[in-house]
Design a protein around this motif. Structure first.
Motif, PDB file in Angstrom:
ATOM      1  N   SER A  72       0.809  -1.216   0.000  1.00 51.74           N
ATOM      2  CA  SER A  72       0.000   0.000   0.000  1.00 51.74           C
ATOM      3  C   SER A  72       0.847   1.273   0.000  1.00 51.74           C
ATOM      4  O   SER A  72       0.301   2.365  -0.020  1.00 51.74           O
ATOM      5  CB  SER A  72      -0.972   0.024   1.196  1.00 51.74           C
ATOM      6  OG  SER A  72      -2.109   0.782   0.861  1.00 51.74           O
ATOM      7  N   SER A 134      -4.263  11.650   2.127  1.00 52.72           N
ATOM      8  CA  SER A 134      -5.348  11.913   3.066  1.00 52.72           C
ATOM      9  C   SER A 134      -5.910  13.322   2.895  1.00 52.72           C
ATOM     10  O   SER A 134      -7.110  13.537   2.990  1.00 52.72           O
ATOM     11  CB  SER A 134      -4.854  11.705   4.497  1.00 52.72           C
ATOM     12  OG  SER A 134      -3.575  12.268   4.663  1.00 52.72           O
ATOM     13  N   ASP A 240      -9.836   6.543  -4.612  1.00 53.43           N
ATOM     14  CA  ASP A 240      -8.612   6.668  -3.820  1.00 53.43           C
ATOM     15  C   ASP A 240      -7.475   6.132  -4.687  1.00 53.43           C
ATOM     16  O   ASP A 240      -7.379   4.933  -4.947  1.00 53.43           O
ATOM     17  CB  ASP A 240      -8.772   5.866  -2.523  1.00 53.43           C
ATOM     18  CG  ASP A 240      -7.506   5.855  -1.664  1.00 53.43           C
ATOM     19  OD1 ASP A 240      -6.398   5.989  -2.213  1.00 53.43           O
ATOM     20  OD2 ASP A 240      -7.637   5.690  -0.435  1.00 53.43           O
ATOM     21  N   HIS A 266       3.785  10.801  -4.058  1.00 51.27           N
ATOM     22  CA  HIS A 266       4.884  10.183  -3.315  1.00 51.27           C
ATOM     23  C   HIS A 266       4.850   8.666  -3.421  1.00 51.27           C
ATOM     24  O   HIS A 266       5.788   8.020  -2.971  1.00 51.27           O
ATOM     25  CB  HIS A 266       4.861  10.633  -1.854  1.00 51.27           C
ATOM     26  CG  HIS A 266       3.498  10.577  -1.236  1.00 51.27           C
ATOM     27  ND1 HIS A 266       2.485  11.396  -1.609  1.00 51.27           N
ATOM     28  CD2 HIS A 266       2.988   9.787  -0.271  1.00 51.27           C
ATOM     29  CE1 HIS A 266       1.395  11.126  -0.891  1.00 51.27           C
ATOM     30  NE2 HIS A 266       1.679  10.139  -0.084  1.00 51.27           N
ATOM     31  N   LYS A 267       3.812   8.094  -3.966  1.00 48.42           N
ATOM     32  CA  LYS A 267       3.840   6.653  -4.210  1.00 48.42           C
ATOM     33  C   LYS A 267       4.103   6.414  -5.687  1.00 48.42           C
ATOM     34  O   LYS A 267       5.179   5.987  -6.085  1.00 48.42           O
ATOM     35  CB  LYS A 267       2.511   6.020  -3.809  1.00 48.42           C
ATOM     36  CG  LYS A 267       2.263   6.121  -2.329  1.00 48.42           C
ATOM     37  CD  LYS A 267       0.940   5.502  -1.938  1.00 48.42           C
ATOM     38  CE  LYS A 267       0.748   5.686  -0.445  1.00 48.42           C
ATOM     39  NZ  LYS A 267      -0.551   5.225   0.005  1.00 48.42           N
TER      40      LYS A 267
HETATM   41  C1  PLP Z   1      -5.226   3.004   0.166  1.00 44.24           C
HETATM   42  C2  PLP Z   1      -4.693   4.261   0.789  1.00 44.24           C
HETATM   43  N1  PLP Z   1      -5.470   5.358   0.838  1.00 44.24           N
HETATM   44  C3  PLP Z   1      -5.024   6.509   1.365  1.00 44.24           C
HETATM   45  C4  PLP Z   1      -3.758   6.636   1.894  1.00 44.24           C
HETATM   46  C5  PLP Z   1      -3.341   7.942   2.528  1.00 44.24           C
HETATM   47  O1  PLP Z   1      -2.324   8.568   1.839  1.00 44.24           O
HETATM   48  P1  PLP Z   1      -1.261   9.511   2.592  1.00 44.24           P
HETATM   49  O2  PLP Z   1      -0.430   8.603   3.439  1.00 44.24           O
HETATM   50  O3  PLP Z   1      -0.505  10.169   1.509  1.00 44.24           O
HETATM   51  O4  PLP Z   1      -2.051  10.485   3.415  1.00 44.24           O
HETATM   52  C6  PLP Z   1      -2.916   5.514   1.872  1.00 44.24           C
HETATM   53  C7  PLP Z   1      -1.554   5.620   2.444  1.00 44.24           C
HETATM   54  O5  PLP Z   1      -0.957   5.244   3.228  1.00 44.24           O
HETATM   55  C8  PLP Z   1      -3.386   4.301   1.303  1.00 44.24           C
HETATM   56  O6  PLP Z   1      -2.599   3.217   1.260  1.00 44.24           O
END
Ligand code: PLP
Lengths: 493, 131
Positions: A72, A134, A240, A266-267
């Motif tokens: 993830s 998020s 998402d 960032h991913k």
């Molecule tokens: C499926 C999923 N949704 C949302 C997020 C949230 O992203 P961020 O960590 O950039 O706030 C993540 C991250 O860890 C994620 O894996």
């Protein structure tokens, strides 16, 4: 290794400042705000300081030191060219209040990045402002609210549907945006349970929030049916994009019917992360939602130049300072341009790598949903726990002895003893094989020598941590000798 | 020490892994051994306020372990009469004694008829077997 406070010797200094006979007048500081004693900083010479932090840095683990299949999180290699470009003085030293004419290059880069992200997601307009996935979620839900408010449906549509596989930030964003959560179940193949869904979507539904492929690493086989259900009810669909690394150039959220998408720069697009940011969580939307996007919007002016547009009367406002985390944009833009029209190969390789690792591991661990996976997959140590008393946590700790970063564990919540593996596209077959060999060796150890797992890690600077005590009795500051400062000794210590 | 697996016959169960000990127009609520085992040692319990209302099938509090934070679902509706302060102070009590000292709250039943919807121990075991 000693703490820097333990190396401290009174009077040692990293530098000696000249003494002035006549000090400039100190600014007026109210009595009650003045410090009575100097701060208790460690006292070490410069070379001790350098050695200390250099040593600490060698105890770190990152994509630059080893394989990091943290599900993830898409821990891919971050090419060095990104850093070269982000450090160009024209980018790095630009002041955020620079007038538009003096910042054409930066504005153009942002505008082009928006265009590429619109293309990749299959949507019409992009805001680069949100600084993490998020925050993109929250921004997206505020857009949903603004959209329904403009249609006079704000009171009526109070609910957001989220599957039980969702990342924890999804329900958190729903609550923060003032919506109510409608959870929906996952079926036996790992898709959304469409029968469960049908009974839960109606005129009170504002939106669906879906990760596709899901956190199980599975592409929802009923996505078209799901799209019909939501749009027939007049609701919006939020994607998402945390798992976008699986589908770039192959399928697009916009084509699946989604109205709003966040992208984790960032991913998927190689902004270094894992150290706490900064990240990038742009949102892409359909034309109908564009008027509500955050300001300023980065636009191409009629004269061909680039500028910032604040004149958006229906905007939800600002979600971040200035135009967002600019250095992240430079890296992601560079990365996207490197792949260019071959971007599809990135995702294809990520999916191929994941399926290769899955094929090698699926006989040694439980596989709750036996399908071809996308860019990641979820195994379970359930049988291992029942038969040998070794848990997913034990496997993760033992992997560290083999020199690998552990996978994500105990997530998604619907899989007991979950081990979530995401190899990404950047790894060589030899690395994948070494990881598989380690996972298979650990499965054998669990049967033959379970203590090896339960007491792991054995070869790391830090041994097994007492996570429960760390959560209950966190000691977050140094216990100076001075009795006043001493942190209360933990129970049973 | 974590307790051994058990599902007492005299309790009523909710499929979200909660139990109720009904006594006249009151009930004591908690989470099952299965839930406590899945989460691992609890490090935090966020209780509802005494005097507030809980609604059947909805969350009335949170339990947290190092693995996850989880909503606690109310098997029955009613008004909160008491919160188990021992669990607030030492959440691991739930792992040690989920049906005894590890109870979470006591309520006055809002609708005693709701008890009929709950599962007996055998039916709850069947839910677990299907997981
Ligand atoms: C499926 C999923 N949704 C949302 C997020 C949230 O992203 P961020 O960590 O950039 O706030 C993540 C991250 O860890 C994620 O894996």
């Amino acid at each position: 290794m000693k703490l820097i406070y333990e190396k401290s010797q009174a009077g040692r200094r990293a530098s000696a400042l000249p003494r002035y006979d006549e000090l400039p007048a100190a600014p007026e500081i109210p009595e009650d705000l003045r410090r009575n004693e100097p701060p208790r900083l460690p006292e070490v010479p410069e070379f001790e300081l350098v050695r200390h932090f250099t040593e600490l840095s060698t105890r770190n683990f990152g994509v630059d030191t080893g394989f990091y299949p943290l599900g993830s999180c898409t821990m891919k290699y971050n090419p060095r060219i990104n850093e070269r470009l982000a450090a160009l003085p024209g980018f790095a030293r630009l002041h955020p209040l620079q007038d538009e004419d003096g910042a054409q290059g930066a504005l153009e880069l942002m505008w082009r990045l928006q265009e590429i992200l619109a293309e990749v997601t299959g949507l019409d307009a992009v805001s680069l402002q949100p600084a993490a996935g998020s925050q993109g979620e929250l921004t997206g839900l505020l857009l949903v609210r603004a959209y329904f408010a403009a249609r006079g449906e704000a009171e009526q549509r109070r609910k957001v549907v989220i599957p039980d596989t969702a990342h924890g930030t999804n329900p958190a964003s729903v609550t923060m945006a003032g919506y109510e959560l409608t959870p929906v179940r996952t079926d036996a193949r790992g898709n959304i349970d469409v029968d469960d869904l049908r009974g839960k979507v109606d005129e009170h539904t504002a939106a669906l929030m879906l990760t596709n492929p899901s956190t199980l690493g599975l592409f929802d086989e009923n996505i078209e049916e799901i799209e019909r259900i939501f749009h027939a009810a007049g609701a919006l669909m939020y994607y998402d994009g945390a798992n976008l690394n699986a589908v770039c150039g192959i399928s697009r959220p916009g084509d699946m019917g989604f109205d709003i998408v966040h992208i984790n720069l960032h991913k998927t697009f190689s902004q270094p992360h894992g150290g706490g940011g900064p990240g990038g969580g742009p949102v892409a939307v359909r034309k109908t939602l564009e008027p509500f996007l955050p300001v300023p919007a980065v636009v191409r002016r009629e004269d061909g130049g680039f500028g910032l547009d604040f004149d958006r009367p229906q905007t939800i406002g600002k979600v971040r300072g200035f135009t967002g985390p600019f250095g992240v944009f430079v890296r992601s833009y560079a990365y996207l341009r490197m792949w260019g029209p071959r971007l599809r190969e990135m995702s294809e390789t990520a999916v191929l790598n994941a399926n290769y690792v899955l094929a090698r591991l699926k006989d040694a661990y439980d596989l709750p949903f036996d399908r071809l996976c996308m860019h990641e997959f979820v195994l379970s140590a359930r049988t291992m726990k029942r038969e040998h008393g070794c848990t997913a946590l034990d496997v993760a700790k033992r992997l560290m002895d083999y020199g690998f970063h552990p996978p994500t564990i105990y997530f998604p919540l619907i899989v007991p003893e979950a081990l979530m593996v995401e190899p990404t596209e950047t790894e060589a077959k030899e690395t994948l094989d070494a990881f598989c060999d380690a996972m298979l060796a650990i499965a054998r150890e669990a049967a033959d020598e379970p203590e090896l797992l339960k007491e792991a890690p054995h070869h790391r600077p830090v041994k097994r941590l007492d996570e429960v005590r760390a959560a209950k009795q966190p000691v977050v500051r140094y216990a100076f000798d001075d009795a006043l400062e001493r942190v209360e000794a933990p129970k049973g210590a | 020490m974590a307790a051994a697996e058990s599902y007492p016959e005299e309790l009523k169960y909710h499929e979200e892994h909660d139990w109720a000990r009904v006594d006249g127009d009151e009930a004591v609520l908690g989470i099952t051994w299965f839930a406590a085992d899945l989460l691992g040692e609890l490090v935090h319990f966020e209780p509802p306020a005494v005097g507030s209302d809980v609604t059947k099938d909805q969350s009335y509090g949170e339990v947290e372990s190092v693995k996850a934070v989880s909503d606690v679902i109310a098997p029955l509706s009613g008004e909160v009469l008491a919160v188990n302060e021992q669990v607030v102070d030492a959440p691991e009590t739930v792992n040690e004694d989920p049906y005894g000292n590890g109870w979470l709250i006591r309520i006055r039943l809002g609708d005693p008829g709701e008890t009929d919807d709950l599962l007996d121990a055998a039916a709850y075991r069947q839910v677990l077997a299907n997981q």
